[in-house]
Every structure is written in C-alpha cells, then in structure tokens.
Write a protein that holds these residues in place. Structure first.
Motif, PDB file in Angstrom:
ATOM      1  N   GLY A 180      11.584  11.915  10.009  1.00 56.82           N
ATOM      2  CA  GLY A 180      11.218  13.094   9.255  1.00 56.82           C
ATOM      3  C   GLY A 180       9.830  13.030   8.667  1.00 56.82           C
ATOM      4  N   VAL A 181       9.449  14.142   8.066  1.00 55.74           N
ATOM      5  CA  VAL A 181       8.161  14.243   7.400  1.00 55.74           C
ATOM      6  C   VAL A 181       8.352  15.045   6.119  1.00 55.74           C
ATOM      7  N   VAL A 216       8.987   9.459   7.311  1.00 54.09           N
ATOM      8  CA  VAL A 216      10.170   8.681   6.952  1.00 54.09           C
ATOM      9  C   VAL A 216      10.994   8.407   8.209  1.00 54.09           C
ATOM     10  N   ALA A 217      11.650   7.254   8.219  1.00 54.24           N
ATOM     11  CA  ALA A 217      12.514   6.896   9.349  1.00 54.24           C
ATOM     12  C   ALA A 217      13.635   6.008   8.840  1.00 54.24           C
ATOM     13  N   GLN A 218      14.822   6.139   9.433  1.00 56.78           N
ATOM     14  CA  GLN A 218      15.951   5.290   9.050  1.00 56.78           C
ATOM     15  C   GLN A 218      16.917   5.155  10.218  1.00 56.78           C
ATOM     16  N   LEU A 219      17.503   3.978  10.313  1.00 56.61           N
ATOM     17  CA  LEU A 219      18.525   3.690  11.309  1.00 56.61           C
ATOM     18  C   LEU A 219      19.710   3.073  10.589  1.00 56.61           C
ATOM     19  N   GLY A 220      20.926   3.545  10.890  1.00 55.66           N
ATOM     20  CA  GLY A 220      22.114   3.033  10.214  1.00 55.66           C
ATOM     21  C   GLY A 220      23.258   2.800  11.181  1.00 55.66           C
ATOM     22  N   ARG A 221      24.212   1.994  10.739  1.00 53.49           N
ATOM     23  CA  ARG A 221      25.401   1.719  11.559  1.00 53.49           C
ATOM     24  C   ARG A 221      26.630   1.697  10.666  1.00 53.49           C
ATOM     25  N   SER A 222      27.654   2.461  11.039  1.00 49.99           N
ATOM     26  CA  SER A 222      28.914   2.532  10.298  1.00 49.99           C
ATOM     27  C   SER A 222      30.014   1.812  11.069  1.00 49.99           C
ATOM     28  N   SER A 223      30.792   0.991  10.356  1.00 45.48           N
ATOM     29  CA  SER A 223      31.927   0.292  10.957  1.00 45.48           C
ATOM     30  C   SER A 223      32.960   0.060   9.858  1.00 45.48           C
ATOM     31  N   GLY A 224      34.069  -0.607  10.190  1.00 45.62           N
ATOM     32  CA  GLY A 224      35.078  -0.883   9.183  1.00 45.62           C
ATOM     33  C   GLY A 224      36.449  -1.092   9.779  1.00 45.62           C
ATOM     34  N   GLY A 279       0.826  -1.186   0.000  1.00 46.81           N
ATOM     35  CA  GLY A 279       0.000   0.000   0.000  1.00 46.81           C
ATOM     36  C   GLY A 279       0.866   1.243   0.000  1.00 46.81           C
ATOM     37  N   PRO A 280       0.608   2.215   0.906  1.00 52.77           N
ATOM     38  CA  PRO A 280       1.389   3.452   0.934  1.00 52.77           C
ATOM     39  C   PRO A 280       2.698   3.332   1.705  1.00 52.77           C
ATOM     40  N   ALA A 281       2.995   2.129   2.218  1.00 54.11           N
ATOM     41  CA  ALA A 281       4.192   1.950   3.040  1.00 54.11           C
ATOM     42  C   ALA A 281       5.264   1.178   2.288  1.00 54.11           C
ATOM     43  N   ARG A 282       6.513   1.494   2.585  1.00 56.47           N
ATOM     44  CA  ARG A 282       7.650   0.796   1.989  1.00 56.47           C
ATOM     45  C   ARG A 282       8.747   0.649   3.038  1.00 56.47           C
ATOM     46  N   VAL A 283       9.328  -0.534   3.080  1.00 53.86           N
ATOM     47  CA  VAL A 283      10.471  -0.767   3.981  1.00 53.86           C
ATOM     48  C   VAL A 283      11.669  -1.157   3.123  1.00 53.86           C
ATOM     49  N   THR A 284      12.848  -0.710   3.545  1.00 57.05           N
ATOM     50  CA  THR A 284      14.082  -0.952   2.791  1.00 57.05           C
ATOM     51  C   THR A 284      15.205  -1.301   3.755  1.00 57.05           C
ATOM     52  N   ASP A 308       9.125   4.328   4.891  1.00 51.17           N
ATOM     53  CA  ASP A 308       8.365   5.548   4.640  1.00 51.17           C
ATOM     54  C   ASP A 308       6.926   5.162   4.348  1.00 51.17           C
ATOM     55  N   ALA A 309       6.002   6.034   4.730  1.00 47.27           N
ATOM     56  CA  ALA A 309       4.582   5.747   4.554  1.00 47.27           C
ATOM     57  C   ALA A 309       3.790   7.037   4.536  1.00 47.27           C
ATOM     58  N   GLY A 310       2.747   7.070   3.710  1.00 47.39           N
ATOM     59  CA  GLY A 310       1.853   8.207   3.711  1.00 47.39           C
ATOM     60  C   GLY A 310       1.040   8.221   4.991  1.00 47.39           C
ATOM     61  N   ILE A 311       0.837   9.420   5.542  1.00 45.25           N
ATOM     62  CA  ILE A 311       0.036   9.563   6.752  1.00 45.25           C
ATOM     63  C   ILE A 311      -1.424   9.712   6.340  1.00 45.25           C
ATOM     64  N   PRO A 312      -2.285   8.763   6.733  1.00 42.34           N
ATOM     65  CA  PRO A 312      -3.687   8.790   6.285  1.00 42.34           C
ATOM     66  C   PRO A 312      -4.378  10.121   6.563  1.00 42.34           C
ATOM     67  N   GLY A 313      -5.112  10.591   5.566  1.00 47.77           N
ATOM     68  CA  GLY A 313      -5.880  11.816   5.717  1.00 47.77           C
ATOM     69  C   GLY A 313      -5.085  13.089   5.590  1.00 47.77           C
TER      70      GLY A 313
END
Length: 241
Positions: free
Chosen positions: A195-196, A164-172, A124-129, A153-158
């Motif tokens: 975010g919005v 939008v939201a994201q979580l990341g981790r950097s290493s190496g 639907g209006p939501a997507r996960v990556t 990310d997902a559309g807010i109904p109405g």
C-alpha cells in the motif's frame, strides 16, 4: 474461556483521569479487511478509535461497523480493546499486547481474545516490524489461532508518500472445523498487503492491495464466504484529533 472480560477489566482499571496523552480518530473505508479477510461483507465501513498512554502502559478502543457480517454471526459491529506496553532494547523496540474483540448484535457468542508481541527497528525513514498474535483455544473461534507477520514502511524520497508492505501467516489447532473457518478458512493461509499512504496534517489517505492464498472452494460453512477471501483494493480516509 473468559479471556475477553479480563482484558476489558484491565483496560478500565488502567485508564485513570491523569492519562499523560490522549488521541483518537475516525476512518472510512470501502471494506473492513483484517488479515486479508473481509469483516464487513465486502461493504463500506466506518470506525472510530481512542487511545490513552499512562506511563509505560497504553490502552485503546476501536469500534468498527461490520454490516451484519456472516463471518461473525451477523454482528453489526466490533470493539477491539487493547492494552499494551513497550520498551527499548538497544535500537530495537519491543512491545507486548493483549487484545479483546467484542461483537455487537451477533446471533451467538463471538467474543475472543489474543495475546501478542512484536519487535521493530527503525533506520531513517524506514521501519521493519515482526511479531506474533496468539489466540488460545476458545469456543468462539473453534480452537486456537496463531498469526505470524512481518512488515515494513518507509517514506518515498521526494514525495509526501509512505509505502507499506506486510506478509502474514495464520495457523492453529482445530476443535470445531466449522467455527475454525471464521479466522482460518482452509485451515491455514498466507495474506499480504502492499500500500501507499499520504498524510497531510490530521488527514491520512491510503490505498492498499490486499490478498490471501485461500482458495474459494476451501472457505465453507456459515462463518466463511469464498467471495470475501480474494484479492482486492481497499481505500481509506482517516482524520486524527
């Protein structure tokens, strides 16, 4: 390693005049932030981008002002050259990319490249990556760098808004502790984004809360500034054409 020139060459040879689709845009923001780190000295920045799709392959370039960024040896700007392709595996979209980062007017050689892959699922209006970007060991970044991330990310109904939201981790791996601070202050860290966005025709307005778990005392050396690793609000306005 001479990875960046190779990526740039691939982009050039993969963009014939018969490109199926062309698109682009310009964007203004109060801070050019990537993976929770300011790339523009905490200052306002403007960027422009263009992309072309040729069959299953897409190529793009984005140029952003860095305002004499100490993180990138006082570079005034950066061009991100991306070559990618994607395919569907049932309901999951897979994607592979190669990215070259070329820096303008830097005091030393700062260019580096990354390879990446991701998988996304829409309902639907939501997507996960979820995905990963890996920079093999390069002198410019003081070793290797692995970035793992997951977002949604997902559309807010109405409403005309998208959350939008994201979580990341950097290493190496670290070859040069001073250079490694450039992309990984403190050695390894976690970043987040909440975010919005509001889109109306070609105009997109966004507001993001960005942050990292990097302690200011751990960001040392000429390529890392503790003032540019903390939480912040970033606003942006984009026009697509």
């Amino acid at each position: 390693m001479r990875i960046v020139p190779a990526v740039a060459t691939l982009l050039l040879v993969s963009a014939p005049a018969t490109a199926q689709t062309l698109r682009g845009g310009v964007e203004a923001t109060n801070d050019e932030v990537r993976r929770g780190l300011s790339w523009s000295q905490g200052r306002a920045s403007i960027s422009a981008d263009a992309a072309a799709t040729i069959g299953p392959v897409d190529a793009s370039v984005r140029v952003a002002a860095l305002r004499g960024s100490a993180r990138h040896a006082d570079a005034d700007g950066v061009a991100d050259l991306t070559l990618g392709t994607g395919w569907d595996l049932g309901t999951v979209r897979l994607r592979a990319t190669g990215i070259g980062h070329l820096f303008f007017n830097a005091d030393s050689k700062m260019d580096y490249a990354e390879l990446g892959g991701s998988a996304s699922y829409s309902l639907g209006p939501a997507r996960v990556t979820a995905g990963a970007l890996y920079a093999p060991s390069q002198d410019a970044i003081g070793g290797s760098n692995l970035y793992l991330y997951a977002g949604a990310d997902a559309g807010i109904p109405g409403t005309p808004l998208t959350a939008v939201a994201q979580l990341g981790r950097s290493s190496g791996e670290v070859d040069d502790p001073v250079r490694a601070q450039r992309l990984r202050p403190g050695g390894r860290y976690v970043d987040w984004r909440l975010g919005v966005e509001h889109r109306s025709g070609p105009v997109t307005l966004g507001l993001d809360y960005l942050g990292t778990d990097v302690a200011r005392r751990d960001a040392f050396g000429p390529f890392a500034n503790g003032a540019h690793v903390g939480d912040r609000l970033v606003g942006r306005a984009r026009f697509d054409f």
